[in-house]
Design a protein around this motif. Sequence first.
Motif, PDB file in Angstrom:
ATOM      1  N   PHE A  68       5.571 -17.307 -33.993  1.00  0.00           N
ATOM      2  CA  PHE A  68       4.629 -18.332 -34.415  1.00  0.00           C
ATOM      3  C   PHE A  68       4.855 -19.713 -33.812  1.00  0.00           C
ATOM      4  O   PHE A  68       3.897 -20.470 -33.679  1.00  0.00           O
ATOM      5  CB  PHE A  68       4.604 -18.411 -35.947  1.00  0.00           C
ATOM      6  CG  PHE A  68       4.043 -17.163 -36.556  1.00  0.00           C
ATOM      7  CD1 PHE A  68       2.691 -16.886 -36.470  1.00  0.00           C
ATOM      8  CD2 PHE A  68       4.871 -16.249 -37.180  1.00  0.00           C
ATOM      9  CE1 PHE A  68       2.158 -15.720 -37.007  1.00  0.00           C
ATOM     10  CE2 PHE A  68       4.352 -15.080 -37.727  1.00  0.00           C
ATOM     11  CZ  PHE A  68       2.989 -14.811 -37.639  1.00  0.00           C
ATOM     12  N   LEU A  69       6.063 -20.062 -33.431  1.00  0.00           N
ATOM     13  CA  LEU A  69       6.319 -21.380 -32.848  1.00  0.00           C
ATOM     14  C   LEU A  69       5.496 -21.641 -31.594  1.00  0.00           C
ATOM     15  O   LEU A  69       4.897 -22.711 -31.457  1.00  0.00           O
ATOM     16  CB  LEU A  69       7.822 -21.571 -32.575  1.00  0.00           C
ATOM     17  CG  LEU A  69       8.234 -22.953 -32.093  1.00  0.00           C
ATOM     18  CD1 LEU A  69       7.902 -24.005 -33.153  1.00  0.00           C
ATOM     19  CD2 LEU A  69       9.720 -22.984 -31.776  1.00  0.00           C
ATOM     20  N   PRO A  70       5.398 -20.686 -30.662  1.00  0.00           N
ATOM     21  CA  PRO A  70       4.578 -20.953 -29.467  1.00  0.00           C
ATOM     22  C   PRO A  70       3.105 -21.215 -29.783  1.00  0.00           C
ATOM     23  O   PRO A  70       2.413 -21.881 -28.999  1.00  0.00           O
ATOM     24  CB  PRO A  70       4.732 -19.678 -28.633  1.00  0.00           C
ATOM     25  CG  PRO A  70       6.045 -19.114 -29.056  1.00  0.00           C
ATOM     26  CD  PRO A  70       6.136 -19.424 -30.527  1.00  0.00           C
ATOM     27  N   LEU A  71       2.626 -20.751 -30.918  1.00  0.00           N
ATOM     28  CA  LEU A  71       1.223 -20.989 -31.266  1.00  0.00           C
ATOM     29  C   LEU A  71       0.934 -22.459 -31.519  1.00  0.00           C
ATOM     30  O   LEU A  71      -0.227 -22.882 -31.497  1.00  0.00           O
ATOM     31  CB  LEU A  71       0.821 -20.130 -32.464  1.00  0.00           C
ATOM     32  CG  LEU A  71       0.767 -18.626 -32.183  1.00  0.00           C
ATOM     33  CD1 LEU A  71       0.493 -17.853 -33.453  1.00  0.00           C
ATOM     34  CD2 LEU A  71      -0.268 -18.307 -31.110  1.00  0.00           C
TER      35      LEU A  71
ATOM     36  N   HIS B   8      10.062 -14.780 -25.667  1.00  0.00           N
ATOM     37  CA  HIS B   8       9.676 -16.057 -26.263  1.00  0.00           C
ATOM     38  C   HIS B   8       8.964 -16.929 -25.225  1.00  0.00           C
ATOM     39  O   HIS B   8       7.927 -17.528 -25.516  1.00  0.00           O
ATOM     40  CB  HIS B   8      10.934 -16.737 -26.807  1.00  0.00           C
ATOM     41  CG  HIS B   8      10.663 -17.925 -27.656  1.00  0.00           C
ATOM     42  ND1 HIS B   8       9.966 -17.854 -28.838  1.00  0.00           N
ATOM     43  CD2 HIS B   8      10.994 -19.225 -27.488  1.00  0.00           C
ATOM     44  CE1 HIS B   8       9.888 -19.065 -29.366  1.00  0.00           C
ATOM     45  NE2 HIS B   8      10.499 -19.908 -28.571  1.00  0.00           N
ATOM     46  N   VAL B   9       9.470 -16.983 -24.004  1.00  0.00           N
ATOM     47  CA  VAL B   9       8.873 -17.789 -22.929  1.00  0.00           C
ATOM     48  C   VAL B   9       7.477 -17.265 -22.586  1.00  0.00           C
ATOM     49  O   VAL B   9       6.531 -18.042 -22.408  1.00  0.00           O
ATOM     50  CB  VAL B   9       9.779 -17.798 -21.674  1.00  0.00           C
ATOM     51  CG1 VAL B   9       9.102 -18.476 -20.495  1.00  0.00           C
ATOM     52  CG2 VAL B   9      11.110 -18.466 -21.984  1.00  0.00           C
ATOM     53  N   GLN B  10       7.331 -15.955 -22.515  1.00  0.00           N
ATOM     54  CA  GLN B  10       6.021 -15.376 -22.215  1.00  0.00           C
ATOM     55  C   GLN B  10       4.999 -15.728 -23.298  1.00  0.00           C
ATOM     56  O   GLN B  10       3.832 -15.970 -23.007  1.00  0.00           O
ATOM     57  CB  GLN B  10       6.133 -13.862 -22.058  1.00  0.00           C
ATOM     58  CG  GLN B  10       6.863 -13.454 -20.794  1.00  0.00           C
ATOM     59  CD  GLN B  10       7.179 -11.971 -20.758  1.00  0.00           C
ATOM     60  OE1 GLN B  10       7.436 -11.352 -21.801  1.00  0.00           O
ATOM     61  NE2 GLN B  10       7.192 -11.402 -19.575  1.00  0.00           N
ATOM     62  N   ARG B  11       5.451 -15.776 -24.535  1.00  0.00           N
ATOM     63  CA  ARG B  11       4.541 -16.145 -25.621  1.00  0.00           C
ATOM     64  C   ARG B  11       4.061 -17.587 -25.485  1.00  0.00           C
ATOM     65  O   ARG B  11       2.915 -17.899 -25.802  1.00  0.00           O
ATOM     66  CB  ARG B  11       5.199 -15.920 -26.978  1.00  0.00           C
ATOM     67  CG  ARG B  11       5.351 -14.467 -27.319  1.00  0.00           C
ATOM     68  CD  ARG B  11       5.848 -14.266 -28.744  1.00  0.00           C
ATOM     69  NE  ARG B  11       6.427 -12.955 -28.901  1.00  0.00           N
ATOM     70  CZ  ARG B  11       5.754 -11.817 -28.866  1.00  0.00           C
ATOM     71  NH1 ARG B  11       4.473 -11.825 -28.696  1.00  0.00           N
ATOM     72  NH2 ARG B  11       6.379 -10.664 -29.015  1.00  0.00           N
ATOM     73  N   TRP B  12       4.924 -18.469 -24.987  1.00  0.00           N
ATOM     74  CA  TRP B  12       4.505 -19.859 -24.754  1.00  0.00           C
ATOM     75  C   TRP B  12       3.391 -19.898 -23.707  1.00  0.00           C
ATOM     76  O   TRP B  12       2.393 -20.597 -23.875  1.00  0.00           O
ATOM     77  CB  TRP B  12       5.690 -20.727 -24.316  1.00  0.00           C
ATOM     78  CG  TRP B  12       6.558 -21.138 -25.465  1.00  0.00           C
ATOM     79  CD1 TRP B  12       7.709 -20.556 -25.879  1.00  0.00           C
ATOM     80  CD2 TRP B  12       6.319 -22.217 -26.375  1.00  0.00           C
ATOM     81  NE1 TRP B  12       8.210 -21.208 -26.985  1.00  0.00           N
ATOM     82  CE2 TRP B  12       7.378 -22.240 -27.302  1.00  0.00           C
ATOM     83  CE3 TRP B  12       5.316 -23.173 -26.492  1.00  0.00           C
ATOM     84  CZ2 TRP B  12       7.464 -23.172 -28.325  1.00  0.00           C
ATOM     85  CZ3 TRP B  12       5.404 -24.118 -27.518  1.00  0.00           C
ATOM     86  CH2 TRP B  12       6.463 -24.098 -28.424  1.00  0.00           C
ATOM     87  N   PHE B  13       3.564 -19.151 -22.624  1.00  0.00           N
ATOM     88  CA  PHE B  13       2.526 -19.119 -21.588  1.00  0.00           C
ATOM     89  C   PHE B  13       1.225 -18.520 -22.137  1.00  0.00           C
ATOM     90  O   PHE B  13       0.131 -19.036 -21.869  1.00  0.00           O
ATOM     91  CB  PHE B  13       3.003 -18.347 -20.355  1.00  0.00           C
ATOM     92  CG  PHE B  13       4.000 -19.102 -19.522  1.00  0.00           C
ATOM     93  CD1 PHE B  13       3.710 -20.366 -19.020  1.00  0.00           C
ATOM     94  CD2 PHE B  13       5.232 -18.550 -19.219  1.00  0.00           C
ATOM     95  CE1 PHE B  13       4.613 -21.069 -18.251  1.00  0.00           C
ATOM     96  CE2 PHE B  13       6.155 -19.241 -18.443  1.00  0.00           C
ATOM     97  CZ  PHE B  13       5.851 -20.504 -17.956  1.00  0.00           C
ATOM     98  N   LEU B  14       1.331 -17.444 -22.898  1.00  0.00           N
ATOM     99  CA  LEU B  14       0.130 -16.847 -23.510  1.00  0.00           C
ATOM    100  C   LEU B  14      -0.543 -17.828 -24.464  1.00  0.00           C
ATOM    101  O   LEU B  14      -1.776 -17.893 -24.527  1.00  0.00           O
ATOM    102  CB  LEU B  14       0.494 -15.578 -24.278  1.00  0.00           C
ATOM    103  CG  LEU B  14       0.505 -14.280 -23.498  1.00  0.00           C
ATOM    104  CD1 LEU B  14       0.978 -13.138 -24.372  1.00  0.00           C
ATOM    105  CD2 LEU B  14      -0.856 -13.965 -22.917  1.00  0.00           C
TER     106      LEU B  14
END
Length: 184
Positions: free
Chosen positions: A10-13, A97-103
Amino acid sequence: MNAKSKKEYFLPLILTFIVILTDQLTKWLVVRSIAPWSVGFTFWGDFLRIVCVYNTGAAFSLGSGLSSIMRFIVMACIPTVFIGAICVVYFRSDFTHVQRWFLSAVIGGGISNLLDRFFRVEGVVDFIDVKFYGLFGLERWPTFNIADSAIVVGAAGLFIIIIMQEYYTKKKQKNTSDIEPHEE
């Protein structure tokens, strides 16, 4: 799901909401302060211009000549389904986690441009106009916005990370297959 994995999901959201908020705020400021189809501000000579234009098409105004029904289907309905699919992938995949930030950047940019498509009759507000010095036959790069930038940076970052992971996985597999067990 433990607290750490919830945080990683949820943090990357947060980035999604930052992209939407920043993009919509800058578009609002541009529409409010610059007349449509005109230059409002220039920086570094004419290298960077802040303009107010509307794009009824997709990237590079592709599809702007379609009928209004087809444009709605191609420019609003299909991207809505695509963003929904990205959200499903976001939660159901083994992304890092990094990929989720990009997404999250891609999702935020997509949602923000969709908001324009659904709520601005004129089309998506584009306002960043950069001189391109004749490269690829373009004197100026097609005008874009913060959402477009988030989509491009997010997709490029995700692509690079996935390629790097694939490369290192194959390299690791090759190195372990090169090591043969010794017989005694």
